[in-house]
Design a protein around this motif. Sequence first.
Motif, PDB file in Angstrom:
ATOM      1  N   TYR A 173      60.842  59.146  38.169  1.00  0.00           N
ATOM      2  CA  TYR A 173      59.378  59.675  38.637  1.00  0.00           C
ATOM      3  C   TYR A 173      58.586  58.726  39.451  1.00  0.00           C
ATOM      4  N   GLU A 174      58.217  57.437  38.492  1.00  0.00           N
ATOM      5  CA  GLU A 174      57.606  56.440  39.190  1.00  0.00           C
ATOM      6  C   GLU A 174      57.895  55.789  40.619  1.00  0.00           C
ATOM      7  N   ARG A 175      59.173  55.678  40.530  1.00  0.00           N
ATOM      8  CA  ARG A 175      59.869  55.312  41.902  1.00  0.00           C
ATOM      9  C   ARG A 175      59.854  56.333  43.118  1.00  0.00           C
ATOM     10  N   SER A 176      59.890  57.695  42.679  1.00  0.00           N
ATOM     11  CA  SER A 176      59.595  58.645  43.616  1.00  0.00           C
ATOM     12  C   SER A 176      58.403  58.704  43.985  1.00  0.00           C
TER      13      SER A 176
ATOM     14  N   PHE B 239      50.893  63.260  28.897  1.00  0.00           N
ATOM     15  CA  PHE B 239      52.322  63.434  28.207  1.00  0.00           C
ATOM     16  C   PHE B 239      53.185  63.441  28.951  1.00  0.00           C
ATOM     17  N   THR B 240      54.228  62.427  28.739  1.00  0.00           N
ATOM     18  CA  THR B 240      55.536  62.432  29.420  1.00  0.00           C
ATOM     19  C   THR B 240      56.762  62.119  28.502  1.00  0.00           C
ATOM     20  N   LEU B 241      58.072  62.432  29.052  1.00  0.00           N
ATOM     21  CA  LEU B 241      59.121  62.063  28.239  1.00  0.00           C
ATOM     22  C   LEU B 241      59.171  60.637  27.862  1.00  0.00           C
ATOM     23  N   ALA B 242      58.347  59.671  28.370  1.00  0.00           N
ATOM     24  CA  ALA B 242      58.479  58.591  27.808  1.00  0.00           C
ATOM     25  C   ALA B 242      56.971  58.185  26.886  1.00  0.00           C
ATOM     26  N   GLY B 243      56.472  59.405  26.240  1.00  0.00           N
ATOM     27  CA  GLY B 243      55.284  59.422  25.439  1.00  0.00           C
ATOM     28  C   GLY B 243      54.020  59.557  26.333  1.00  0.00           C
ATOM     29  N   ARG B 244      52.795  59.206  25.658  1.00  0.00           N
ATOM     30  CA  ARG B 244      51.694  59.100  26.369  1.00  0.00           C
ATOM     31  C   ARG B 244      51.672  58.012  27.453  1.00  0.00           C
ATOM     32  N   ARG B 245      51.411  58.190  28.411  1.00  0.00           N
ATOM     33  CA  ARG B 245      51.108  57.248  29.603  1.00  0.00           C
ATOM     34  C   ARG B 245      49.962  57.234  30.436  1.00  0.00           C
ATOM     35  N   PRO B 246      49.420  56.165  30.944  1.00  0.00           N
ATOM     36  CA  PRO B 246      48.340  56.512  31.633  1.00  0.00           C
ATOM     37  C   PRO B 246      48.465  57.215  32.994  1.00  0.00           C
TER      38      PRO B 246
ATOM     39  N   GLN C  82      48.434  57.995  36.813  1.00  0.00           N
ATOM     40  CA  GLN C  82      48.147  57.215  37.943  1.00  0.00           C
ATOM     41  C   GLN C  82      47.322  57.944  38.982  1.00  0.00           C
ATOM     42  N   PRO C  83      46.210  57.651  39.445  1.00  0.00           N
ATOM     43  CA  PRO C  83      45.410  58.855  40.351  1.00  0.00           C
ATOM     44  C   PRO C  83      46.141  59.112  41.676  1.00  0.00           C
ATOM     45  N   GLN C  84      46.964  58.054  42.049  1.00  0.00           N
ATOM     46  CA  GLN C  84      47.701  58.457  43.410  1.00  0.00           C
ATOM     47  C   GLN C  84      49.033  59.090  43.304  1.00  0.00           C
ATOM     48  N   ALA C  85      49.388  59.152  42.029  1.00  0.00           N
ATOM     49  CA  ALA C  85      50.711  59.801  41.881  1.00  0.00           C
ATOM     50  C   ALA C  85      50.582  61.428  42.189  1.00  0.00           C
ATOM     51  N   PRO C  86      51.671  62.159  42.604  1.00  0.00           N
ATOM     52  CA  PRO C  86      51.689  63.478  42.755  1.00  0.00           C
ATOM     53  C   PRO C  86      51.271  64.379  41.391  1.00  0.00           C
ATOM     54  N   VAL C  87      50.385  65.301  41.406  1.00  0.00           N
ATOM     55  CA  VAL C  87      49.939  66.023  40.127  1.00  0.00           C
ATOM     56  C   VAL C  87      51.183  66.984  39.978  1.00  0.00           C
ATOM     57  N   ARG C  88      51.384  66.991  38.583  1.00  0.00           N
ATOM     58  CA  ARG C  88      52.656  67.526  38.533  1.00  0.00           C
ATOM     59  C   ARG C  88      52.593  68.596  37.144  1.00  0.00           C
TER      60      ARG C  88
ATOM     61  N   GLY D 222      64.941  68.281  59.450  1.00  0.00           N
ATOM     62  CA  GLY D 222      65.427  66.865  60.215  1.00  0.00           C
ATOM     63  C   GLY D 222      65.356  65.786  59.278  1.00  0.00           C
ATOM     64  N   GLY D 223      64.957  65.991  57.895  1.00  0.00           N
ATOM     65  CA  GLY D 223      64.973  64.562  56.862  1.00  0.00           C
ATOM     66  C   GLY D 223      63.730  64.122  57.261  1.00  0.00           C
ATOM     67  N   ALA D 224      62.614  64.348  57.919  1.00  0.00           N
ATOM     68  CA  ALA D 224      61.479  63.513  58.251  1.00  0.00           C
ATOM     69  C   ALA D 224      60.398  64.197  57.338  1.00  0.00           C
ATOM     70  N   LEU D 225      60.651  64.813  56.337  1.00  0.00           N
ATOM     71  CA  LEU D 225      59.480  65.325  55.487  1.00  0.00           C
ATOM     72  C   LEU D 225      59.505  64.405  54.039  1.00  0.00           C
ATOM     73  N   PRO D 226      58.571  63.618  54.101  1.00  0.00           N
ATOM     74  CA  PRO D 226      58.319  62.817  52.824  1.00  0.00           C
ATOM     75  C   PRO D 226      58.349  63.568  51.652  1.00  0.00           C
ATOM     76  N   GLN D 227      58.667  63.090  50.524  1.00  0.00           N
ATOM     77  CA  GLN D 227      59.008  63.420  49.024  1.00  0.00           C
ATOM     78  C   GLN D 227      59.615  65.065  49.045  1.00  0.00           C
ATOM     79  N   ALA D 228      60.607  65.178  49.891  1.00  0.00           N
ATOM     80  CA  ALA D 228      61.119  66.585  50.027  1.00  0.00           C
ATOM     81  C   ALA D 228      61.807  66.695  48.834  1.00  0.00           C
ATOM     82  N   ASN D 229      62.662  65.733  48.507  1.00  0.00           N
ATOM     83  CA  ASN D 229      63.414  65.817  47.376  1.00  0.00           C
ATOM     84  C   ASN D 229      63.138  64.374  46.277  1.00  0.00           C
ATOM     85  N   GLY D 230      63.541  64.620  45.028  1.00  0.00           N
ATOM     86  CA  GLY D 230      63.494  63.852  43.873  1.00  0.00           C
ATOM     87  C   GLY D 230      62.384  63.351  43.300  1.00  0.00           C
ATOM     88  N   CYS D 231      61.329  64.161  43.861  1.00  0.00           N
ATOM     89  CA  CYS D 231      59.815  63.736  42.997  1.00  0.00           C
ATOM     90  C   CYS D 231      59.501  65.070  42.333  1.00  0.00           C
TER      91      CYS D 231
END
Length: 407
Positions: free
Chosen positions: A171-174, A278-285, A287-293, A323-332
Amino acid sequence: MAPCAAPALLTRLRQIRQASEALIEGLEPEDLCLQGMADASPAKWHLGHTSWFFEEFLLGQRPGYEPAESRWRYLFNSYYEAVGERHPRPQRGLLTRPPIAEVLAWRQRVTAALEQELEHLDPTLVELGLQHEQQHQELLLMDLLDGFSRNPLEPAAYPAGAGAVQPEATYERSAAAAPASPSWMEVAGGLVEIGHPGGTGGPDGLQGSFHFDNEAPRHRIWLEPYAIANQLVSNAEFADFIADGGYSRPELWMSEGWAVVQQRGWQAPRYWRGAWEFTLAGRRPRQPQAPVRHLSWFEADAYARWAGARLPSEAEWELAAAGGALPQANGCLWQWTGSPYRPYPGFAPAAGAVGEYNGKFMTSQFVLRGSCFLTPTGHERLTYRNFYPPASRWMASGVRLVREVQR
């Protein structure tokens, strides 16, 4: 089966079956019976059900194959009415028996039989079984997250940096792959085609062109011009919605959604805990710029209205991503659309019990597009139609906005 297809299918079979079992490495036996809510299932049940699927629809018809004892058919059927009765879904967490050792031994026997009989099996159904198992790998992870989140000890199913399964790192990489600055991508619209081009029926048996029956037939639809966001909505942006009274302003919500907010006391996304999540890695800070989930459709729709935009239709999403030009279309994150889950024009379910796979759920749900960080690699697809009821939010779901373009 074509000679060149057999080795590739055998390799995929082994990889996918082993990947399911890798998900429970490091977990305790008690974890594998955990069912946090009626909509979730224990990890042990997922492992049994995916073997039941192969046994029920493929191996049971082979001469000399001895299936598991008949009561297991009752335990591990999910919703196939044509197959017979089943254990109630809300009570799957009560299945302390059969023990996990017996379930894993059964899995090994099913896998060995599939390998031995592969050249005699219908490759269409084999591929369907593999895609089905990949779906349950994702479900197993999100069901574990739900269950672990209810434990006051806040256990980590997959601690960061420990073990081969690292969903939070994925998730963090995506999330880090998002464009540096937000913008709107204008799409001309017009008369366009969406849906899988493979035909009106079910899967065709080849991974590269596989599709579930609900993705077809390909058909035309008219779209007005629109602009779609190049980023998913971030935690910081959703925090602004909360700070502006987003969960206390009924004018932003559909009536049913507002009733759910009041009934369940929602004040933030599913796994937010103050400045943490809360995540699968436990409680984590957080990240403000990460996508809300882990948002419901009701929350996604309310946020879009607050932001002066709307959710994309699934046709708008597919056209922008084609066209494959939509960022974050997959894997996030899976991305909510404004489209109700309904059959495409000309849709026809497959004959027999496998026809119950998708068609009978085409009511009272909304479509999500893309894929998420829990989706197995290679399982994503442009035309993939995921679907959930609008109040569901334990999935890895996020928000992408669309706005009108003045002509």
